[in-house]
Design a protein around this motif. Structure first.
Motif, PDB file in Angstrom:
ATOM      1  N   GLU A  36     -11.637  49.453  14.963  1.00  0.00           N
ATOM      2  CA  GLU A  36     -10.930  48.175  14.883  1.00  0.00           C
ATOM      3  C   GLU A  36     -10.337  47.974  13.486  1.00  0.00           C
ATOM      4  O   GLU A  36      -9.206  47.502  13.341  1.00  0.00           O
ATOM      5  N   ASP A  37     -11.103  48.329  12.438  1.00  0.00           N
ATOM      6  CA  ASP A  37     -10.586  48.251  11.071  1.00  0.00           C
ATOM      7  C   ASP A  37      -9.357  49.135  10.922  1.00  0.00           C
ATOM      8  O   ASP A  37      -8.340  48.731  10.344  1.00  0.00           O
ATOM      9  N   LEU A  38      -9.463  50.351  11.440  1.00  0.00           N
ATOM     10  CA  LEU A  38      -8.378  51.322  11.331  1.00  0.00           C
ATOM     11  C   LEU A  38      -7.106  50.800  11.999  1.00  0.00           C
ATOM     12  O   LEU A  38      -6.014  50.846  11.418  1.00  0.00           O
ATOM     13  N   VAL A  39      -7.253  50.275  13.206  1.00  0.00           N
ATOM     14  CA  VAL A  39      -6.090  49.793  13.965  1.00  0.00           C
ATOM     15  C   VAL A  39      -5.483  48.561  13.306  1.00  0.00           C
ATOM     16  O   VAL A  39      -4.259  48.454  13.160  1.00  0.00           O
ATOM     17  N   ASN A  40      -6.325  47.615  12.881  1.00  0.00           N
ATOM     18  CA  ASN A  40      -5.809  46.388  12.272  1.00  0.00           C
ATOM     19  C   ASN A  40      -5.054  46.670  10.974  1.00  0.00           C
ATOM     20  O   ASN A  40      -4.027  46.036  10.695  1.00  0.00           O
ATOM     21  N   GLU A  41      -5.540  47.608  10.186  1.00  0.00           N
ATOM     22  CA  GLU A  41      -4.842  47.962   8.942  1.00  0.00           C
ATOM     23  C   GLU A  41      -3.522  48.669   9.248  1.00  0.00           C
ATOM     24  O   GLU A  41      -2.517  48.454   8.549  1.00  0.00           O
ATOM     25  N   TYR A  42      -3.499  49.492  10.270  1.00  0.00           N
ATOM     26  CA  TYR A  42      -2.263  50.171  10.665  1.00  0.00           C
ATOM     27  C   TYR A  42      -1.224  49.158  11.145  1.00  0.00           C
ATOM     28  O   TYR A  42      -0.041  49.248  10.789  1.00  0.00           O
ATOM     29  N   ILE A  43      -1.682  48.178  11.908  1.00  0.00           N
ATOM     30  CA  ILE A  43      -0.765  47.143  12.394  1.00  0.00           C
ATOM     31  C   ILE A  43      -0.203  46.347  11.222  1.00  0.00           C
ATOM     32  O   ILE A  43       1.008  46.108  11.133  1.00  0.00           O
ATOM     33  N   LYS A  44      -1.077  45.945  10.304  1.00  0.00           N
ATOM     34  CA  LYS A  44      -0.649  45.123   9.174  1.00  0.00           C
ATOM     35  C   LYS A  44       0.276  45.876   8.230  1.00  0.00           C
ATOM     36  O   LYS A  44       1.281  45.331   7.752  1.00  0.00           O
ATOM     37  N   GLU A  45      -0.042  47.135   7.950  1.00  0.00           N
ATOM     38  CA  GLU A  45       0.684  47.887   6.928  1.00  0.00           C
ATOM     39  C   GLU A  45       1.885  48.663   7.460  1.00  0.00           C
ATOM     40  O   GLU A  45       2.773  49.028   6.692  1.00  0.00           O
ATOM     41  N   VAL A  46       1.922  48.926   8.772  1.00  0.00           N
ATOM     42  CA  VAL A  46       3.012  49.726   9.327  1.00  0.00           C
ATOM     43  C   VAL A  46       3.765  48.976  10.426  1.00  0.00           C
ATOM     44  O   VAL A  46       4.970  48.726  10.315  1.00  0.00           O
ATOM     45  N   LEU A  47       3.076  48.608  11.495  1.00  0.00           N
ATOM     46  CA  LEU A  47       3.761  48.052  12.663  1.00  0.00           C
ATOM     47  C   LEU A  47       4.408  46.696  12.397  1.00  0.00           C
ATOM     48  O   LEU A  47       5.465  46.390  12.953  1.00  0.00           O
ATOM     49  N   ASP A  48       3.773  45.875  11.550  1.00  0.00           N
ATOM     50  CA  ASP A  48       4.343  44.556  11.271  1.00  0.00           C
ATOM     51  C   ASP A  48       5.716  44.650  10.615  1.00  0.00           C
ATOM     52  O   ASP A  48       6.489  43.686  10.649  1.00  0.00           O
ATOM     53  N   GLY A  49       6.011  45.798  10.021  1.00  0.00           N
ATOM     54  CA  GLY A  49       7.304  45.975   9.379  1.00  0.00           C
ATOM     55  C   GLY A  49       8.335  46.656  10.253  1.00  0.00           C
ATOM     56  O   GLY A  49       9.462  46.896   9.811  1.00  0.00           O
ATOM     57  N   GLN A  50       7.963  46.987  11.495  1.00  0.00           N
ATOM     58  CA  GLN A  50       8.883  47.666  12.400  1.00  0.00           C
ATOM     59  C   GLN A  50       9.481  46.684  13.400  1.00  0.00           C
ATOM     60  O   GLN A  50       8.837  45.723  13.811  1.00  0.00           O
ATOM     61  N   VAL A  86     -12.311  48.837  24.335  1.00  0.00           N
ATOM     62  CA  VAL A  86     -13.121  49.970  24.805  1.00  0.00           C
ATOM     63  C   VAL A  86     -13.880  50.641  23.659  1.00  0.00           C
ATOM     64  O   VAL A  86     -15.088  50.869  23.748  1.00  0.00           O
ATOM     65  N   LEU A  87     -13.181  50.935  22.563  1.00  0.00           N
ATOM     66  CA  LEU A  87     -13.790  51.715  21.478  1.00  0.00           C
ATOM     67  C   LEU A  87     -13.694  51.047  20.108  1.00  0.00           C
ATOM     68  O   LEU A  87     -14.096  51.647  19.112  1.00  0.00           O
ATOM     69  N   GLY A  88     -13.175  49.837  20.045  1.00  0.00           N
ATOM     70  CA  GLY A  88     -12.942  49.193  18.752  1.00  0.00           C
ATOM     71  C   GLY A  88     -14.179  49.023  17.891  1.00  0.00           C
ATOM     72  O   GLY A  88     -14.102  49.055  16.671  1.00  0.00           O
ATOM     73  N   HIS A  89     -15.360  48.840  18.511  1.00  0.00           N
ATOM     74  CA  HIS A  89     -16.590  48.614  17.753  1.00  0.00           C
ATOM     75  C   HIS A  89     -17.178  49.894  17.173  1.00  0.00           C
ATOM     76  O   HIS A  89     -18.068  49.842  16.317  1.00  0.00           O
TER      77      HIS A  89
END
Length: 381
Positions: free
Chosen positions: A121-135, A152-155
Protein backbone atom coordinates in the motif's frame (compact mmCIF):
# COMPACT_ATOMS: atom_id res chain seq x y z
CA UNK A 1 48.42 30.24 1.86
CA UNK A 2 48.74 33.11 4.36
CA UNK A 3 45.03 32.85 5.20
CA UNK A 4 45.41 29.12 5.84
CA UNK A 5 48.31 29.71 8.20
CA UNK A 6 46.23 32.24 10.15
CA UNK A 7 43.68 29.49 10.98
CA UNK A 8 46.17 26.69 11.51
CA UNK A 9 45.79 25.22 15.03
CA UNK A 10 48.47 26.22 17.53
CA UNK A 11 50.27 23.05 18.66
CA UNK A 12 51.48 22.82 22.25
CA UNK A 13 54.15 20.54 23.65
CA UNK A 14 52.44 17.38 24.95
CA UNK A 15 51.88 17.24 28.69
CA UNK A 16 49.36 15.38 30.82
CA UNK A 17 45.97 16.92 30.13
CA UNK A 18 43.78 18.14 32.96
CA UNK A 19 40.26 19.51 33.09
CA UNK A 20 41.67 22.96 33.90
CA UNK A 21 44.04 22.95 30.91
CA UNK A 22 41.22 21.96 28.60
CA UNK A 23 38.94 24.65 30.04
CA UNK A 24 41.54 27.36 29.36
CA UNK A 25 42.09 26.42 25.72
CA UNK A 26 41.32 29.10 23.13
CA UNK A 27 39.79 28.84 19.66
CA UNK A 28 42.23 27.23 17.20
CA UNK A 29 44.32 25.66 19.95
CA UNK A 30 45.15 21.94 19.96
CA UNK A 31 46.89 19.90 22.68
CA UNK A 32 48.19 16.37 22.97
CA UNK A 33 48.04 14.21 26.08
CA UNK A 34 51.44 13.05 27.34
CA UNK A 35 49.77 10.49 29.59
CA UNK A 36 47.91 8.79 26.70
CA UNK A 37 49.77 8.62 23.39
CA UNK A 38 47.67 9.65 20.44
CA UNK A 39 44.92 11.38 22.45
CA UNK A 40 44.45 15.00 21.50
CA UNK A 41 41.95 17.77 22.20
CA UNK A 42 41.09 20.61 19.84
CA UNK A 43 39.20 23.85 20.40
CA UNK A 44 37.18 24.79 17.33
CA UNK A 45 36.50 28.33 16.16
CA UNK A 46 33.01 28.02 17.67
CA UNK A 47 34.52 27.34 21.09
CA UNK A 48 33.49 23.69 21.05
CA UNK A 49 36.21 21.30 22.26
CA UNK A 50 36.53 17.76 20.97
CA UNK A 51 38.68 14.73 21.79
CA UNK A 52 40.22 12.77 18.94
CA UNK A 53 42.75 9.99 18.48
CA UNK A 54 45.60 10.50 16.01
CA UNK A 55 47.63 7.57 14.71
CA UNK A 56 49.88 6.42 11.91
CA UNK A 57 48.18 3.93 9.61
CA UNK A 58 49.92 0.96 8.03
CA UNK A 59 50.23 2.77 4.73
CA UNK A 60 52.11 5.56 6.50
CA UNK A 61 49.23 8.04 6.36
CA UNK A 62 48.52 10.15 9.44
CA UNK A 63 44.88 9.74 10.38
CA UNK A 64 42.62 10.77 13.17
CA UNK A 65 39.25 9.68 14.48
CA UNK A 66 36.86 11.74 16.56
CA UNK A 67 36.10 10.34 20.00
CA UNK A 68 33.56 12.84 21.25
CA UNK A 69 32.83 16.29 22.62
CA UNK A 70 34.43 17.54 25.82
CA UNK A 71 31.77 17.59 28.51
CA UNK A 72 29.61 14.61 27.54
CA UNK A 73 32.92 12.73 27.20
CA UNK A 74 35.18 13.14 30.24
CA UNK A 75 38.95 13.11 30.08
CA UNK A 76 39.11 9.69 31.76
CA UNK A 77 36.67 8.16 29.28
CA UNK A 78 38.50 9.80 26.39
CA UNK A 79 41.74 8.14 27.54
CA UNK A 80 39.99 4.77 27.76
CA UNK A 81 38.59 5.22 24.25
CA UNK A 82 42.03 6.19 22.89
CA UNK A 83 43.56 3.09 24.47
CA UNK A 84 40.94 0.90 22.77
CA UNK A 85 41.66 2.50 19.42
CA UNK A 86 45.39 1.96 19.93
CA UNK A 87 44.79 -1.72 20.68
CA UNK A 88 42.77 -2.00 17.45
CA UNK A 89 45.66 -0.49 15.52
CA UNK A 90 48.13 -2.88 17.14
CA UNK A 91 45.86 -5.77 16.08
CA UNK A 92 46.17 -4.68 12.45
CA UNK A 93 42.88 -2.81 12.26
CA UNK A 94 42.44 0.75 11.11
CA UNK A 95 40.21 2.56 13.67
CA UNK A 96 38.97 5.09 11.13
CA UNK A 97 38.05 2.41 8.60
CA UNK A 98 36.43 0.30 11.32
CA UNK A 99 34.28 3.23 12.38
CA UNK A 100 33.29 3.82 8.77
CA UNK A 101 32.33 0.15 8.43
CA UNK A 102 30.24 0.32 11.57
CA UNK A 103 28.49 3.44 10.30
CA UNK A 104 27.81 1.84 6.92
CA UNK A 105 26.53 -1.33 8.61
CA UNK A 106 24.21 0.72 10.82
CA UNK A 107 22.92 2.51 7.72
CA UNK A 108 22.30 -0.80 5.95
CA UNK A 109 20.43 -2.12 8.96
CA UNK A 110 18.23 0.99 9.13
CA UNK A 111 17.46 0.73 5.42
CA UNK A 112 16.70 -2.99 5.74
CA UNK A 113 14.40 -2.33 8.68
CA UNK A 114 12.60 0.43 6.79
CA UNK A 115 12.25 -1.76 3.70
CA UNK A 116 10.89 -4.68 5.72
CA UNK A 117 8.11 -2.42 7.06
CA UNK A 118 7.35 -1.04 3.57
CA UNK A 119 3.93 -2.36 2.54
CA UNK A 120 2.50 -2.71 -0.93
CA UNK A 121 0.00 0.00 0.00
CA UNK A 122 2.89 2.38 0.80
CA UNK A 123 4.51 1.52 -2.52
CA UNK A 124 1.34 2.11 -4.54
CA UNK A 125 0.37 5.34 -2.75
CA UNK A 126 3.82 6.85 -3.30
CA UNK A 127 3.75 5.85 -6.97
CA UNK A 128 0.34 7.48 -7.39
CA UNK A 129 1.44 10.67 -5.63
CA UNK A 130 4.83 11.01 -7.34
CA UNK A 131 4.02 9.70 -10.83
CA UNK A 132 0.35 9.16 -11.69
CA UNK A 133 -0.93 12.42 -10.21
CA UNK A 134 1.17 14.24 -12.79
CA UNK A 135 -0.13 12.26 -15.77
CA UNK A 136 -3.11 13.25 -17.86
CA UNK A 137 -4.78 9.82 -17.54
CA UNK A 138 -3.18 8.87 -14.24
CA UNK A 139 -6.44 9.03 -12.28
CA UNK A 140 -7.84 5.95 -14.02
CA UNK A 141 -4.67 3.94 -13.39
CA UNK A 142 -4.73 5.03 -9.73
CA UNK A 143 -8.35 3.89 -9.45
CA UNK A 144 -7.53 0.46 -10.87
CA UNK A 145 -4.60 -0.02 -8.47
CA UNK A 146 -6.66 1.00 -5.44
CA UNK A 147 -9.69 -1.03 -6.48
CA UNK A 148 -8.14 -4.28 -7.75
CA UNK A 149 -4.77 -4.59 -6.00
CA UNK A 150 -4.75 -2.97 -2.57
CA UNK A 151 -7.80 -4.76 -1.10
CA UNK A 152 -6.12 -8.09 -1.87
CA UNK A 153 -2.42 -7.56 -1.11
CA UNK A 154 -2.08 -3.96 0.11
CA UNK A 155 -1.40 -4.95 3.74
CA UNK A 156 1.50 -7.25 2.80
CA UNK A 157 5.17 -6.24 2.83
CA UNK A 158 6.22 -5.21 -0.68
CA UNK A 159 9.38 -7.33 -0.37
CA UNK A 160 7.44 -10.48 0.42
CA UNK A 161 4.93 -10.47 -2.44
CA UNK A 162 5.66 -13.44 -4.69
CA UNK A 163 4.96 -13.87 -8.37
CA UNK A 164 2.64 -16.79 -7.60
CA UNK A 165 0.54 -14.70 -5.20
CA UNK A 166 0.29 -11.74 -7.54
CA UNK A 167 -0.61 -13.95 -10.48
CA UNK A 168 -3.12 -16.24 -8.74
CA UNK A 169 -4.81 -13.71 -6.44
CA UNK A 170 -4.88 -10.58 -8.59
CA UNK A 171 -4.01 -10.90 -12.28
CA UNK A 172 -5.70 -14.17 -13.30
CA UNK A 173 -9.05 -13.40 -11.62
CA UNK A 174 -9.01 -9.98 -13.29
CA UNK A 175 -8.17 -11.47 -16.70
CA UNK A 176 -11.24 -13.70 -16.39
CA UNK A 177 -13.48 -10.65 -15.87
CA UNK A 178 -11.80 -7.83 -17.78
CA UNK A 179 -8.74 -8.87 -19.83
CA UNK A 180 -7.75 -5.38 -20.99
CA UNK A 181 -8.04 -3.92 -17.50
CA UNK A 182 -5.96 -6.82 -16.14
CA UNK A 183 -3.17 -6.04 -18.59
CA UNK A 184 -3.27 -2.36 -17.64
CA UNK A 185 -3.22 -3.30 -13.96
CA UNK A 186 -0.18 -5.53 -14.44
CA UNK A 187 1.62 -2.76 -16.32
CA UNK A 188 1.00 -0.27 -13.51
CA UNK A 189 2.10 -2.71 -10.80
CA UNK A 190 5.30 -3.27 -12.76
CA UNK A 191 5.88 0.48 -13.02
CA UNK A 192 5.13 1.01 -9.31
CA UNK A 193 7.76 -1.56 -8.29
CA UNK A 194 10.31 -0.08 -10.72
CA UNK A 195 9.70 3.38 -9.23
CA UNK A 196 10.19 2.10 -5.68
CA UNK A 197 13.51 0.47 -6.64
CA UNK A 198 14.60 3.62 -8.47
CA UNK A 199 13.85 5.73 -5.37
CA UNK A 200 15.84 3.38 -3.10
CA UNK A 201 12.80 2.16 -1.18
CA UNK A 202 13.53 -1.41 -2.23
CA UNK A 203 16.97 -3.02 -2.68
CA UNK A 204 18.63 -2.55 -6.07
CA UNK A 205 18.95 -6.32 -6.42
CA UNK A 206 15.26 -6.90 -5.67
CA UNK A 207 13.42 -8.83 -8.39
CA UNK A 208 9.91 -7.54 -9.01
CA UNK A 209 7.15 -10.16 -8.57
CA UNK A 210 5.72 -9.00 -11.91
CA UNK A 211 8.65 -10.60 -13.79
CA UNK A 212 7.37 -13.56 -15.80
CA UNK A 213 3.67 -12.70 -15.50
CA UNK A 214 1.92 -12.27 -18.83
CA UNK A 215 -1.10 -10.08 -19.40
CA UNK A 216 -4.14 -11.04 -21.42
CA UNK A 217 -3.69 -11.71 -25.10
CA UNK A 218 -4.38 -8.49 -26.95
CA UNK A 219 -6.99 -8.88 -29.66
CA UNK A 220 -7.19 -5.89 -31.96
CA UNK A 221 -10.82 -4.87 -32.31
CA UNK A 222 -12.16 -4.52 -35.85
CA UNK A 223 -15.80 -3.97 -35.01
CA UNK A 224 -17.58 -1.34 -37.10
CA UNK A 225 -21.27 -0.70 -37.40
CA UNK A 226 -22.78 -1.73 -40.72
CA UNK A 227 -24.76 0.79 -42.73
CA UNK A 228 -27.99 -0.82 -41.52
CA UNK A 229 -26.82 -0.77 -37.89
CA UNK A 230 -25.67 2.83 -38.18
CA UNK A 231 -29.01 3.93 -39.66
CA UNK A 232 -30.87 2.11 -36.88
CA UNK A 233 -28.59 3.61 -34.22
CA UNK A 234 -28.91 7.18 -35.52
CA UNK A 235 -32.71 6.87 -35.61
CA UNK A 236 -32.78 5.46 -32.05
CA UNK A 237 -30.19 7.77 -30.45
CA UNK A 238 -32.36 10.93 -30.03
CA UNK A 239 -34.98 8.86 -28.17
CA UNK A 240 -32.56 6.58 -26.30
CA UNK A 241 -32.46 6.32 -22.48
CA UNK A 242 -29.07 8.04 -22.55
CA UNK A 243 -28.77 11.43 -20.88
CA UNK A 244 -28.59 14.50 -23.10
CA UNK A 245 -24.85 14.74 -22.45
CA UNK A 246 -24.22 11.15 -23.55
CA UNK A 247 -26.49 11.42 -26.60
CA UNK A 248 -24.81 14.55 -27.87
CA UNK A 249 -21.28 13.37 -27.05
CA UNK A 250 -21.83 10.16 -29.04
CA UNK A 251 -23.31 12.18 -31.89
CA UNK A 252 -20.24 14.43 -31.93
CA UNK A 253 -17.97 11.37 -32.08
CA UNK A 254 -19.83 10.20 -35.19
CA UNK A 255 -19.91 13.66 -36.78
CA UNK A 256 -16.20 14.38 -36.28
CA UNK A 257 -14.46 11.01 -35.92
CA UNK A 258 -12.70 12.32 -32.79
CA UNK A 259 -11.86 10.18 -29.78
CA UNK A 260 -14.54 10.16 -27.10
CA UNK A 261 -12.01 11.42 -24.55
CA UNK A 262 -11.31 14.44 -26.75
CA UNK A 263 -15.01 15.13 -27.22
CA UNK A 264 -15.96 15.15 -23.54
CA UNK A 265 -12.94 17.37 -22.72
CA UNK A 266 -13.77 19.98 -25.40
CA UNK A 267 -13.32 23.62 -24.32
CA UNK A 268 -15.38 26.49 -25.68
CA UNK A 269 -12.27 28.64 -26.05
CA UNK A 270 -10.97 26.16 -28.67
CA UNK A 271 -14.13 26.20 -30.80
CA UNK A 272 -14.77 28.79 -33.52
CA UNK A 273 -18.37 28.25 -34.56
CA UNK A 274 -18.26 31.03 -37.17
CA UNK A 275 -15.44 29.29 -39.06
CA UNK A 276 -16.56 25.79 -38.09
CA UNK A 277 -13.17 24.84 -36.62
CA UNK A 278 -12.40 23.08 -33.36
CA UNK A 279 -8.76 23.06 -32.26
CA UNK A 280 -7.83 20.15 -30.00
CA UNK A 281 -4.64 21.19 -28.19
CA UNK A 282 -4.08 18.05 -26.11
CA UNK A 283 -4.28 14.87 -28.17
CA UNK A 284 -3.20 11.26 -27.76
CA UNK A 285 -0.22 11.72 -30.11
CA UNK A 286 0.71 15.09 -28.64
CA UNK A 287 0.06 16.99 -31.89
CA UNK A 288 -2.54 19.81 -31.96
CA UNK A 289 -5.41 18.93 -34.28
CA UNK A 290 -7.82 21.18 -36.19
CA UNK A 291 -11.21 19.55 -36.68
CA UNK A 292 -13.36 20.85 -39.54
CA UNK A 293 -16.89 20.83 -38.11
CA UNK A 294 -19.78 19.80 -40.40
CA UNK A 295 -22.89 21.96 -40.15
CA UNK A 296 -24.65 19.28 -38.07
CA UNK A 297 -21.85 19.48 -35.47
CA UNK A 298 -21.99 23.28 -35.49
CA UNK A 299 -25.75 23.19 -34.83
CA UNK A 300 -25.28 20.67 -32.03
CA UNK A 301 -22.63 22.85 -30.38
CA UNK A 302 -24.74 25.99 -30.70
CA UNK A 303 -27.53 24.12 -28.94
CA UNK A 304 -25.17 23.47 -26.01
CA UNK A 305 -24.00 27.06 -25.61
CA UNK A 306 -24.92 28.57 -22.27
CA UNK A 307 -24.71 25.31 -20.30
CA UNK A 308 -21.19 26.09 -19.08
CA UNK A 309 -18.65 28.83 -19.81
CA UNK A 310 -15.63 26.52 -19.85
CA UNK A 311 -16.57 22.99 -20.94
CA UNK A 312 -18.84 21.86 -23.73
CA UNK A 313 -19.75 18.79 -21.65
CA UNK A 314 -19.46 19.94 -18.03
CA UNK A 315 -19.59 17.58 -15.09
CA UNK A 316 -22.01 18.11 -12.20
CA UNK A 317 -18.82 18.70 -10.21
CA UNK A 318 -17.73 22.36 -10.57
CA UNK A 319 -14.71 23.03 -12.80
CA UNK A 320 -14.62 19.56 -14.42
CA UNK A 321 -15.83 17.98 -17.63
CA UNK A 322 -17.92 14.82 -17.65
CA UNK A 323 -15.88 11.64 -17.10
CA UNK A 324 -15.09 9.54 -20.17
CA UNK A 325 -16.21 6.39 -18.41
CA UNK A 326 -19.70 7.89 -18.15
CA UNK A 327 -20.14 7.24 -21.88
CA UNK A 328 -19.02 3.62 -21.63
CA UNK A 329 -21.14 3.01 -18.54
CA UNK A 330 -24.26 4.46 -20.21
CA UNK A 331 -23.63 2.38 -23.34
CA UNK A 332 -23.12 -0.79 -21.27
CA UNK A 333 -26.28 -0.15 -19.22
CA UNK A 334 -28.38 0.34 -22.34
CA UNK A 335 -27.29 -3.07 -23.58
CA UNK A 336 -28.55 -4.86 -20.46
CA UNK A 337 -32.10 -6.15 -20.34
CA UNK A 338 -34.21 -6.26 -17.19
CA UNK A 339 -35.89 -9.58 -16.60
CA UNK A 340 -37.97 -10.46 -19.67
CA UNK A 341 -37.58 -6.98 -21.11
CA UNK A 342 -35.12 -6.69 -24.01
CA UNK A 343 -32.20 -4.31 -23.88
CA UNK A 344 -33.05 -0.77 -25.05
CA UNK A 345 -30.07 -0.73 -27.41
CA UNK A 346 -31.30 -1.86 -30.87
CA UNK A 347 -27.86 -3.04 -32.04
CA UNK A 348 -27.72 -6.80 -31.50
CA UNK A 349 -23.99 -7.37 -31.97
CA UNK A 350 -22.00 -5.98 -28.98
CA UNK A 351 -20.21 -2.70 -29.67
CA UNK A 352 -18.21 -0.09 -27.78
CA UNK A 353 -18.00 3.69 -27.90
CA UNK A 354 -14.66 3.56 -29.71
CA UNK A 355 -16.27 1.44 -32.45
CA UNK A 356 -18.08 4.61 -33.53
CA UNK A 357 -14.77 6.26 -34.41
CA UNK A 358 -13.74 3.14 -36.31
CA UNK A 359 -17.07 3.27 -38.12
CA UNK A 360 -16.27 6.83 -39.24
CA UNK A 361 -12.94 5.69 -40.69
CA UNK A 362 -14.61 2.82 -42.55
CA UNK A 363 -17.30 5.15 -43.87
CA UNK A 364 -14.68 7.56 -45.21
CA UNK A 365 -12.97 4.67 -46.99
CA UNK A 366 -16.29 3.60 -48.56
CA UNK A 367 -16.70 7.14 -49.88
CA UNK A 368 -13.34 6.89 -51.62
CA UNK A 369 -11.55 9.22 -49.21
CA UNK A 370 -7.74 8.81 -49.64
CA UNK A 371 -5.97 7.17 -46.71
CA UNK A 372 -3.77 10.21 -46.11
CA UNK A 373 -6.89 12.37 -45.77
CA UNK A 374 -8.47 9.81 -43.44
CA UNK A 375 -5.38 9.96 -41.23
CA UNK A 376 -5.53 13.75 -41.13
CA UNK A 377 -9.21 13.68 -40.18
CA UNK A 378 -8.60 11.07 -37.46
CA UNK A 379 -5.29 12.69 -36.37
CA UNK A 380 -3.27 9.54 -36.88
CA UNK A 381 0.53 9.69 -37.06
Amino acid sequence: MRGWMAHKPTLKKPQPLTAAIIADMEAGEERGDRQCAGLRVRCLASGQKIFFYRYRARDGALREIRLGEVGPLTLAKARDAAVRKRLEREQGKDPQLEKRKEREQATRERIAQRQSAYTLEDLVNEYIKEVLDGQKRGAESARILRQDLLPVLGHRQALQITRRELQDEVIRPKIAKAPRVATQLLCRIRCAYAHAIEQGRLPDEFISPTIGIKGASQVRRKRVLTDAELAKFMKWLPHSPYSRTVREALSLVLLTGCRSGEVIAALWRDIDLDRGVWTIRETKNGEPHNVMLPHQAVELLKYRQGIDKLFVFPSPRPGQHVAQKALGLAQYTARQGEGDKPAPDPIEVPWTVHDLRRTVATGLAKLGCPRVVQDRILNHV
